[in-house]
Write an enzyme that holds these catalytic residues in place. Structure first.
Site, short mmCIF file in Angstrom:
data_model
loop_
_atom_site.label_atom_id
_atom_site.label_comp_id
_atom_site.label_asym_id
_atom_site.label_seq_id
_atom_site.Cartn_x
_atom_site.Cartn_y
_atom_site.Cartn_z
N THR A 167 9.03 -10.80 88.31
CA THR A 167 8.01 -11.28 87.40
C THR A 167 8.70 -11.80 86.16
O THR A 167 9.78 -11.34 85.82
CB THR A 167 6.98 -10.18 87.08
OG1 THR A 167 5.98 -10.70 86.22
CG2 THR A 167 7.61 -8.95 86.44
N GLU A 172 3.63 -5.56 88.79
CA GLU A 172 4.09 -4.17 88.69
C GLU A 172 3.12 -3.18 89.33
O GLU A 172 3.42 -2.00 89.44
CB GLU A 172 4.29 -3.79 87.21
CG GLU A 172 5.49 -4.43 86.53
CD GLU A 172 5.20 -5.79 85.91
OE1 GLU A 172 4.22 -6.43 86.33
OE2 GLU A 172 5.94 -6.21 85.02
N LYS A 223 0.08 -17.88 80.66
CA LYS A 223 -0.17 -17.98 82.09
C LYS A 223 -0.90 -19.29 82.38
O LYS A 223 -2.01 -19.51 81.93
CB LYS A 223 -1.01 -16.79 82.57
CG LYS A 223 -0.73 -16.51 84.02
CD LYS A 223 -1.17 -15.14 84.43
CE LYS A 223 -0.48 -14.77 85.72
NZ LYS A 223 -1.06 -13.60 86.35
N TRP A 283 3.57 -17.70 85.25
CA TRP A 283 4.02 -17.37 83.91
C TRP A 283 4.91 -18.45 83.30
O TRP A 283 5.74 -19.05 83.97
CB TRP A 283 4.86 -16.09 83.91
CG TRP A 283 4.07 -14.85 84.15
CD1 TRP A 283 4.24 -13.97 85.18
CD2 TRP A 283 3.01 -14.33 83.35
NE1 TRP A 283 3.34 -12.94 85.06
CE2 TRP A 283 2.58 -13.14 83.96
CE3 TRP A 283 2.37 -14.77 82.19
CZ2 TRP A 283 1.55 -12.37 83.43
CZ3 TRP A 283 1.34 -14.01 81.67
CH2 TRP A 283 0.93 -12.82 82.28
#
Ligand code: AMP
Length: 542
Positions: free
Chosen positions: A186, A331, A439, A444
């Site tokens: 990420t 996550e 975003k 991202w």
């Protein structure tokens, strides 16, 4: 006293064998990179996943070695999901939308030994292969005859040629259910990307939870279209929940435009679809002017970014499709909350129900959450007080892969970087984001990367990147710049300065020149103040 029940480690291989044994003829349909629609079923996916497992056995890999994919949603990717994790290696799904340099960095950080990629990503592989010395084999997800010659890539094989000689029978190994099964990077809010490393146990528990009626309500009567990519948090876990329930899967491949998605939904009798708001914007934009309707679609889960109220209204009122607003994170494997009503809400007016459903939803069993102030003090769940959202549960990370700093947990809770309220009924609503990222279309963009590049320009004294609302992409970045005394740079020149340094879609939409950027007591840029200062600003072209 211990219970007297059997103990079987939870394993991803058990999912595919269940799907093959109990739902073998249930279809897996994929629009391929080649453009055609391919038909398979759970029995065939299992056979070919076993071939993958056997083929991997000949590669000299160690247990838990990483095998990467750079691929759209499709049946070969699905076979790798089960074959790679099932045999005990770690499936590393890479986001192909990143800049090739970022992809190479991620592949090296993960120490990928093999990379399997759709042919549409061949140019990326050509750009990175020399920078990835640990990769022993590059596997193009195509037939042998489709493999281009003269690619310059050593140890390149086609997937079909690679698995063709391997037997389709395989005894899946049994190992500790806490063993790593897959990983996903990420975007880092500071520094480099970070990887969530999922386990067999976390994946199976998430698969059970995701299928619950108050979550995605996945069953053997569903035909599911995951538009959310398999390279982004395992397509929200849908491939696993589909195997656990025997649902039909319909994969869109690279064609995410409104017309292609609509054709698949209608052609395959899709009952349930999942994706970020931008994808649905494109679908509805295609359907509305043509007066098209859905004949089978019952519900859609919308997450990754806040679901715009108008989108929920259109789906519900104009098309009779239930919208499930979901919140999650890489996550969290990714599901944390989902918006469904409780019994006591069923008699409320539509307006009151809508008000509840527009929130990000309530906790799925397995996840616990709280909100805290900046000192870590818990805030009331009264729907008004807001605080930093903290979560915990068996499918939440406890650390990042190869992290060099301390664990991100605070007293066992994972700080999400989202700011939220929680109402007395447990419905969570995101009100802000404390992490410094933007975003756009579900992907991202790191403000810090944008700022660092601007700061590297000789005329720039200070740069701040902020996200601005955009009707299609949700947010787009702009960069606010203070120039050095006596120095000048044009908007165009600064935007051109980003070329080649980050992916094209990450380049800011605009440059705003200002005299000063507001700073806090510690010298940190005050983005909240800056956003106030930019009140009334509109992105170019809107
Ligand atoms: P990712 O790890 O890329 O899946 O992104 C997770 C982040 O996306 C969350 O921490 C939120 O900031 C944002 N996000 C995800 N779902 C929603 C949602 N339904 N509403 C608002 N933001 C969301």
């Amino acid at each position: 006293m211990l219970g007297l029940m059997q103990s079987h480690p939870l394993s991803i291989s058990s999912l595919i064998e269940f799907a093959a044994g109990k739902h073998g003829d249930t279809e897996i349909v994929s629009r391929r990179v080649e453009g055609d629609v391919h038909r398979s079923n759970w029995a065939t996916v299992a056979k070919r996943a076993r071939k993958v497992a056997n083929a991997l056995g000949g590669e000299g890999l160690a247990f838990s070695d990483r095998v990467a994919t750079l691929a759209w949603n499709g049946y070969r990717h699905l076979e790798l999901y089960f074959g790679v994790s099932g045999v005990g290696q770690v499936l590393h799904t890479i986001n192909p939308r990143l800049h090739p340099d970022q992809i190479a960095w991620i592949a090296n950080h993960a120490e990928d030994r093999m990379v399997c990629f759709d042919l549409s990503f061949l140019p990326i592989i050509q750009a990175i292969h020399a920078k990835c010395p640990l990769v022993r084999k590059w596997v193009a997800l195509c037939e042998a005859k489709a493999l281009p010659t003269e690619t310059g890539i050593p140890n390149l094989v086609s997937y079909e040629a690679w698995i063709e000689p391997a037997p389709d029978q395989f005894d899946w190994p049994s190992f500790d259910e806490n063993s790593a099964s897959s990983m996903c990077y990420t975007s880092g809010t500071t520094g480099n990307p970070k990887a969530a490393l999922y386990s067999h146990r976390s994946t199976i528990l998430h698969a059970y939870a995701a299928a619950l009626p108050d979550v995605m309500n996945i069953s053997a009567r569903d035909a599911i279209l995951p538009v959310v990519p398999m390279f982004h948090v395992n397509a929200w876990g849908i491939p696993y929940s589909a195997a656990a329930t025997g649902a039909k899967l319909v994969f869109p491949g690279p064609a995410l435009d409104g017309q292609s998605v609509y054709e698949l939904i209608e052609g395959e009798g899709v009952t349930f679809a999942a994706g970020v708001p931008t994808v649905w914007q494109m679908l509805l934009g295609h359907m509305k002017p043509k007066g098209l309707k859905f004949s089978t679609l019952q519900r859609t889960v919308i997450g990754g970014s806040a679901c715009p109220p108008a989108m929920m209204d259109t789906f519900m009122k104009d098309y009779g499709v239930t919208v499930l607003h979901a919140w999650g994170m890489t996550e969290l494997s990714p599901l944390g909350t989902l918006g469904t009503l409780k019994f006591k809400h069923t008699r409320l007016s539509h307006e009151d129900q809508r008000h509840i459903l527009l929130k990000q939803g309530r906790c799925i069993y397995g996840i616990d959450m709280k909100i805290v102030d900046d000192e870590g003090k818990s805030q009331p769940h009264d729907g008004k007080a807001f605080g930093n959202l903290m979560v915990k549960g068996p499918w939440v990370v406890r650390d990042y892969y190869k992290a060099d700093g301390p664990s991100p947990l605070v007293d066992g809770w994972f700080p999400t970087g989202d700011v939220a309220t929680i109402d007395p009924d447990g419905y969570m609503q995101i009100t802000d984001r404390s992490k410094d990222v933007i975003k756009s279309g579900g992907e991202w963009i790191s403000s810090i990367d944008i700022e660092n590049i601007a700061m590297a320009h000789e005329a720039v004294a200070m740069a701040a990147c902020v996200g601005m609302p955009h009707p299609k992409w949700d947010e787009r970045p702009i960069v606010v710049v203070v120039t050095k005394p006596g120095a000048t740079v044009t908007r165009e020149a600064l935007l051109a300065f980003y070329e080649g340094k980050i992916a094209k879609w990450q380049v800011p939409d605009d440059v705003v020149f200002v005299e000063t950027i507001p700073l806090g007591a510690t010298g940190k840029m005050l983005k909240t103040k800056l956003r106030e200062q930019l009140h009334g600003y509109r992105l170019p072209g809107l």
